[in-house]
Design a protein around this motif. Structure first.
Motif, PDB file in Angstrom:
ATOM      1  N   SER A 187       0.826  -1.213   0.000  1.00 55.35           N
ATOM      2  CA  SER A 187       0.000   0.000   0.000  1.00 55.35           C
ATOM      3  C   SER A 187       0.859   1.261   0.000  1.00 55.35           C
ATOM      4  O   SER A 187       0.338   2.370   0.013  1.00 55.35           O
ATOM      5  CB  SER A 187      -0.924   0.007   1.226  1.00 55.35           C
ATOM      6  N   LYS A 188       2.201   1.092  -0.006  1.00 54.67           N
ATOM      7  CA  LYS A 188       3.095   2.241   0.046  1.00 54.67           C
ATOM      8  C   LYS A 188       3.202   2.941  -1.308  1.00 54.67           C
ATOM      9  O   LYS A 188       3.521   4.123  -1.396  1.00 54.67           O
ATOM     10  CB  LYS A 188       4.488   1.806   0.509  1.00 54.67           C
ATOM     11  N   LYS A 189       2.965   2.182  -2.357  1.00 54.62           N
ATOM     12  CA  LYS A 189       3.094   2.748  -3.695  1.00 54.62           C
ATOM     13  C   LYS A 189       1.983   2.207  -4.560  1.00 54.62           C
ATOM     14  O   LYS A 189       1.627   1.025  -4.471  1.00 54.62           O
ATOM     15  CB  LYS A 189       4.465   2.377  -4.271  1.00 54.62           C
ATOM     16  N   ASP A 190       1.413   3.040  -5.433  1.00 52.31           N
ATOM     17  CA  ASP A 190       0.295   2.593  -6.258  1.00 52.31           C
ATOM     18  C   ASP A 190       0.778   1.816  -7.478  1.00 52.31           C
ATOM     19  O   ASP A 190       0.600   0.625  -7.588  1.00 52.31           O
ATOM     20  CB  ASP A 190      -0.551   3.790  -6.696  1.00 52.31           C
ATOM     21  N   THR A 191       1.392   2.551  -8.435  1.00 52.18           N
ATOM     22  CA  THR A 191       1.808   1.920  -9.695  1.00 52.18           C
ATOM     23  C   THR A 191       3.171   2.456 -10.126  1.00 52.18           C
ATOM     24  O   THR A 191       3.644   3.490  -9.629  1.00 52.18           O
ATOM     25  CB  THR A 191       0.797   2.200 -10.816  1.00 52.18           C
ATOM     26  N   ASP A 192       3.768   1.755 -11.082  1.00 48.88           N
ATOM     27  CA  ASP A 192       5.047   2.189 -11.629  1.00 48.88           C
ATOM     28  C   ASP A 192       5.104   1.750 -13.097  1.00 48.88           C
ATOM     29  O   ASP A 192       4.790   0.595 -13.424  1.00 48.88           O
ATOM     30  CB  ASP A 192       6.215   1.568 -10.857  1.00 48.88           C
ATOM     31  N   LEU A 193       5.494   2.677 -13.992  1.00 49.87           N
ATOM     32  CA  LEU A 193       5.595   2.367 -15.407  1.00 49.87           C
ATOM     33  C   LEU A 193       6.990   2.749 -15.893  1.00 49.87           C
ATOM     34  O   LEU A 193       7.432   3.890 -15.736  1.00 49.87           O
ATOM     35  CB  LEU A 193       4.549   3.157 -16.208  1.00 49.87           C
TER      36      LEU A 193
END
Length: 416
Positions: A62-68
């Motif tokens: 829950s610390k980070k949503d998404t990464d692209l």
């Protein structure tokens, strides 16, 4: 129950359709990327050369949503034509020549400054050989020499139709063949003109300080003494001395205009309204006095196009051109044509007369400060006119022959 079951089937079918849609979309993406959804605990990765991506589970967080993360190789993942299309409006802002050609010398990109200076339509020159752009034999085209030798050119000075510094650089395909040759040309002609104006400016500054104050003093004393002198002397002062002093002061003012042009006050105007109403009214009265017929030939595509100009200064330019034409005329009646044309998002205004033309031996000097063939001319009218056009971010050129003289003025359009 049956109704709920049918709705469920439709929803499942819709979700399956959407899933296939997203899968097909990802297959079409040409470059590599990694997309991570930390909340859902999933990671999607697509590698170069693979049609379908891989999906794997990862620890949810829950610390980070998404990464692209994207891995784009312009040589492999994107058609270079699209890169050139993206770069073209950026290169149009550059005041030097930028041309891309392929290994055969075929033009794939041409910036606006190149098109303007060579007098071609930018869109139509794409796909043509570079010799059609430069109008030079192949052996004189430095870019073709660079391709033939497969060696880039570094800061070579060229003396053909243009004078300046050229550089070339190469982009290669995987097999080692030439993908593109990037040619840049920095014109030094304008720098030479700037140097001339700088010299004129220094002369003007000296003249202004050394002569203007004594002239003002002499004129003032002549006005003061008129009341104490005989009528014959007063008449001489009014008809000759003061007008000559005023003419000298006017020449000094022109000198100073080259050294430090007046501030321009820009306003938006519809180009054809300016030409027909403001310029037309000004020149028609002058034309009647000098037995000149004026004809307008206006491009309908420019009827609603707007330019941003200082009206009074632009009128002065055309008045200078008109007076030059009148002073050169040898026929009883002279014909002057003012025409417009939409070209590469600029307006071309041609001011043409059917006078005797400018001799080839002097046409290259008519924009030089202080150059004049007239006994009473100062040689400042045309240099000042071109300076005004340049302050409007435009250009001014001349063409002349046995059938007359044409001045070509190009100004950027505000909107059209």
């Amino acid at each position: 129950m049956d109704l709920s079951y049918e709705k469920l089937k439709q929803r499942v079918k819709q979700l399956e359709q959407e899933t296939r849609f997203y899968q097909n979309l990802i297959k079409q993406i040409p470059f590599s990327f990694t997309y991570t959804d930390y909340k859902e605990g999933m990671k999607l990765e697509k590698k170069r050369g693979n049609i379908s991506p891989t999906i794997q589970s990862i620890p949810a967080s829950s610390k980070k949503d998404t990464d692209l993360q994207l891995d784009i190789d312009l040589n492999h993942d994107v058609l270079f034509e699209k890169v050139e299309k993206f770069l073209t409006p950026i290169f149009d802002l550059v005041p030097h020549h930028i041309v891309f050609v392929d290994g055969n010398g075929i033009i794939t990109l041409c910036n606006l400054q190149t098109a303007i200076d060579t007098g071609v339509d930018r869109d139509s020159i794409i796909g043509k050989h570079i010799r059609e752009l430069l109008q030079l034999p192949d052996e004189l085209i430095v870019t073709l020499q660079s391709i033939k030798k497969k060696e880039p050119i570094y800061n070579r000075e060229v003396f053909d139709r243009f004078y300046g510094i050229i550089n070339t650089r190469f982009l290669y395909n995987n097999d080692g063949s030439i993908k593109r040759v990037i040619s840049t040309f920095q014109s030094l002609t304008m720098m030479k003109e700037t140097e001339k104006l700088a010299v004129a400016g220094r002369i003007a500054a000296g003249i202004a300080h050394e002569i203007r104050n004594p002239l003002t003093t002499v004129r003032g004393y002549l006005q003061f003494l008129k009341g104490e002198l005989p009528d014959q002397i007063v008449s001489l002062i009014d008809r000759l001395l003061i007008p000559e002093l005023d003419r000298a002061n006017s020449i000094i003012t022109d000198f100073l205009s080259i050294a430090k042009p007046a501030n321009i006050k820009m306003e938006k105007m519809i180009i054809h309204r300016f030409i027909q109403e403001d310029l037309g009214m000004l020149l028609q009265s002058e034309a009647l006095l000098h037995n000149v017929n004026i004809h307008f030939d206006l491009d309908e595509r420019l009827d609603n196009c707007v330019i941003k100009v200082d009206k009074s200064q632009l009128l002065q330019v055309f008045l200078n051109l008109f007076r030059n034409a009148v002073e050169a005329k040898v026929k009883k009646t002279m014909h002057v044509t003012i025409s417009t044309k939409l070209y590469n998002n600029i307006v071309q205004i041609r001011f043409c007369d059917d006078g005797p033309g400018i001799p080839p031996t002097i046409i290259g000097h008519i924009f030089d400060p202080f150059f004049s063939t007239k006994e009473t001319g100062t040689g400042l009218g045309l240099p000042l006119s071109r300076k005004i056009i340049e302050l409007h971010k435009g250009t001014m050129k001349v063409e002349s022959g046995d059938n007359g003289t044409c001045f070509l003025i190009e100004l950027p359009l505000e909107n059209c």
